[in-house]
Design an enzyme around this catalytic site. Structure first.
Site, PDB file in Angstrom:
ATOM      1  N   ASP A 167      54.806  44.414  89.331  1.00 36.76           N
ATOM      2  CA  ASP A 167      55.264  43.525  88.264  1.00 36.76           C
ATOM      3  C   ASP A 167      56.688  43.840  87.846  1.00 36.76           C
ATOM      4  OD1 ASP A 167      53.336  41.540  87.613  1.00 36.76           O
ATOM      5  OD2 ASP A 167      51.987  43.159  87.057  1.00 36.76           O
ATOM      6  N   CYS A 219      52.254  53.475  90.609  1.00 41.38           N
ATOM      7  CA  CYS A 219      51.065  52.928  91.255  1.00 41.38           C
ATOM      8  C   CYS A 219      51.329  51.573  91.899  1.00 41.38           C
ATOM      9  CB  CYS A 219      49.915  52.831  90.263  1.00 41.38           C
ATOM     10  SG  CYS A 219      50.332  51.869  88.807  1.00 41.38           S
TER      11      CYS A 219
HETATM   12  C1  PEP Z   1      51.849  46.726  89.385  1.00 39.28           C
HETATM   13  O1  PEP Z   1      52.115  45.782  88.655  1.00 39.28           O
HETATM   14  O2  PEP Z   1      52.704  47.376  90.018  1.00 39.28           O
HETATM   15  C2  PEP Z   1      50.462  47.193  89.563  1.00 39.28           C
HETATM   16  C3  PEP Z   1      50.196  48.294  90.221  1.00 39.28           C
HETATM   17  O3  PEP Z   1      49.463  46.464  89.045  1.00 39.28           O
HETATM   18  P1  PEP Z   1      48.964  45.053  89.572  1.00 39.28           P
HETATM   19  O4  PEP Z   1      49.433  44.923  90.993  1.00 39.28           O
HETATM   20  O5  PEP Z   1      47.489  45.089  89.431  1.00 39.28           O
HETATM   21  O6  PEP Z   1      49.614  44.076  88.641  1.00 39.28           O
HETATM   22 MG    MG Z   2      50.877  44.873  87.126  1.00 40.74          MG
END
Ligand code: PEP
Ligand code: MG
Length: 567
Positions: free
Chosen positions: A452, A499
């Site tokens: 994001d 992450c």
């Molecule tokens: C992100 O936004 O980097 C993330 C790990 O969460 P998601 O992909 O679930 O939005």
């Molecule tokens: Mg995210």
């Protein structure tokens, strides 16, 4: 050469086995005996449930826990009260069992297929699977059986349903090709879990690929070649051999600590989507869980999961990870993650709207159900709470206040929890990056969500092909943001992890070492690969690389420099 979705990495070379599907057409009959038809439907249903339970047992005995979970969802669809009622009502109104089953399942299939969220659309495949099972039984047809395949089979099917994979013998299947499914479909998840190369959504695959023909399936690049010439065959055999050697070499990184070449320890953990994925994380030698996307629990349900249901899921992960850290992200609803029964208002700009922590703080009683479940599970392992889409410090303060309220409520109930449970921020908005110093002072950890963060920083939708050229971590704007977040977190002495997908990018790992990232959270199959790359770089080398790339003005220059430096 045919192209499709590269759903599961690797190269498979073998002989095509085209699965013929049962003929489920029937001539509608009028004037049927409702009592008799209801009995036939009930018998088909109970046989389906019995067969599915056997498949679940077989999957569990082979350690395919996540897949067994998918099959369990089939039983839920088959035994769904609403569907049973609708079918029985249709039968009473004069339809034969086949027609009643078909009409109701078609209606649910259409409803799920039309949903905006890809994960929900993929559930339509499960509905179709149950429909096929019930109709096949009512019509006395055999279902596709993939349990008796000869060695080196390339399975070619219109749609790979979870029930088809129940008995797949991984040893005999060299690759899988389908006509349907995307990267997040269950078929893709299963192929990746089984580590079988797969190319999905190859148009008309079952008619253009003749049974018995020699095929090369490249699951990494999403291509299928039928009857290749000798040179191509030799080339791909070499590639497959090299891949196998690389995979075997990675085994040297199993069971060893994650360290840079000069001995700086890093934490290497896994991203998971549901509790049974913890099994895969442990099998791939993860040192914990860096992101448990708890919204999957909500997506897989038909109503908000209760405190006990959530507790059971979180406790399962905590126990499986045996005291290793487990970061659980609280409900991240909205944007690309739709949960239909929650009925969030339609918005012009859902990514900038009422979502994630904004929704949760507006529904504190609902949010506290999740927080209490997390606290209860914290008595069974090192669970940490992570807050998604944070943009200001008030959000963290409010979450912490709610956590304190929940602790008091659990005290009154005499329930155990970890009183020192950590609360951290998922840093995934430009606002959070800009106030990283303020957040770091009141958070126990950061985990950077680049998926994001890149999108919001570059104003480029992560799912939109036309702006994909802007969406990458090598953009100077993204680099500056990451450098700042990590530096502020380190200055405050809190753990800073990542992450988002960038944490597993081999080109990007040295940059993150240079920035001083402490934790890398990647998909389970990427664990050993990431450990290897980390082991190749010293901090000094990574720092020099960072100094160099931070001078560049374009993502192309940065990427080129990282490619040139890659080890
Ligand atoms: C992100 O936004 O980097 C993330 C790990 O969460 P998601 O992909 O679930 O939005
Ligand atoms: Mg995210």
């Amino acid at each position: 050469m045919y192209e499709g979705v590269n759903a599961s990495d690797g190269i498979g070379i073998g002989v095509a086995r085209v699965a013929v599907e049962p003929d489920l057409t029937f001539t509608p009959k009028a004037g049927t005996d409702a009592t008799e038809e209801k009995k036939r439907y009930e018998s088909a249903r109970s046989k389906f449930v019995e067969m599915t339970n056997k498949q679940i047992e077989s999957m569990q005995s082979r350690g395919l826990v996540a897949e067994a979970g998918i099959m369990a969802a089939h039983i839920e669809f088959a035994e769904d009260d609403g569907m049973i009622e609708a079918i029985n009502a249709d039968i009473e109104a004069g339809k034969q069992a086949e027609q009643a089953v078909k009409d109701t399942y078609d209606m649910y299939y259409d409803m799920f297929s039309a949903m905006e969220d890809e994960l929900f659309r993929e559930r339509a495949a499960d509905i179709a699977d149950v429909r096929t099972g019930l109709l096949a039984d009512l019509l006395g047809q055999e279902l596709v059986d993939l349990s008796t395949l000869p060695e080196n089979s390339i399975v070619v099917v219109r749609e790979l349903t979870p029930s088809m994979t129940a008995d797949i013998d991984k040893e005999n299947v060299a690759a899988i090709v389908t006509e349907t499914g995307g990267r997040t479909s269950h078929a893709a998840i299963i192929c990746r879990a089984l580590e079988i190369p797969a190319v999905l959504s190859v148009e008309n695959a079952t008619s253009i690929i003749e049974g018995g023909s020699l095929c090369i399936v490249d699951g990494t690049n999403g291509t299928v070649q039928v009857a290749p010439d000798d040179d191509t065959l030799t080339e791909y055999r070499e590639k497959a051999k090299k891949l196998a050697e690389e995979k075997a070499a990675l085994e040297a990184f199993r069971g060893v600590p994650t360290k840079t070449a000069d001995g700086i320890e890093k934490l290497l953990v896994a991203n998971i989507g549901n509790p049974s994925d913890a099994e895969g994380a442990a099998e791939h030698d993860a040192e914990g869980v860096g992101l448990f996307r708890s919204e999957f629990l909500f997506m897989d349900a038909t109503e908000l999961p209760s405190e006990d249901e959530q507790f059971a899921a979180y406790q399962k992960v905590a126990l499986r990870m045996k005291g290793q850290p487990v970061i659980i992200r609280t409900l991240d609803v909205g944007g690309d993650k739709e949960i239909p029964y929650m009925d969030l208002p339609k918005e012009e700009n859902p990514f900038l709207g009422y979502r994630a922590i904004r929704y949760c703080l507006n529904n504190p009683e609902e949010y506290k159900v999740q927080l209490r479940a997390l606290l209860r599970a914290s008595a069974f392992g090192d669970i940490k709470i992570m807050v998604p889409l944070v943009t200001c410090i008030d959000e963290i303060r409010k979450v912490k206040a709610l956590v304190e309220e929940c602790k008091k409520e659990l005290d009154e109930r005499g329930v155990d929890y970890n009183p020192n449970i950590e609360v951290g921020t998922m840093v995934e908005t430009p606002a959070a990056s800009l106030i990283a110093d303020i957040l770091a002072a009141e958070c126990d950890f950061f985990s950077i969500g680049t998926n994001d963060l890149i999108g919001y920083t570059m104003c480029a939708d992560r799912g939109q092909d036309k702006v994909a050229y802007l969406y990458n971590p090598y953009q100077p704007a993204v680099l500056r943001s990451l450098q700042r977040i990590i530096a502020e977190g380190n200055k405050a002495g809190i753990m800073v992890g990542m992450c988002g997908e960038a944490a597993a990018d081999p080109l990007f790992i040295p940059v993150l070492i240079g920035f001083g990232l402490g934790e890398f959270s990647v998909s389970a199959p990427s664990i050993l690969k990431a450990r290897r790359i980390i082991s190749l770089w010293t901090k000094e080398e990574a720092d020099a690389l960072v100094d160099k790339i931070m001078q560049f003005q374009t993502d192309a220059e940065v990427k080129a420099a990282l490619q040139a430096a890659a080890k």
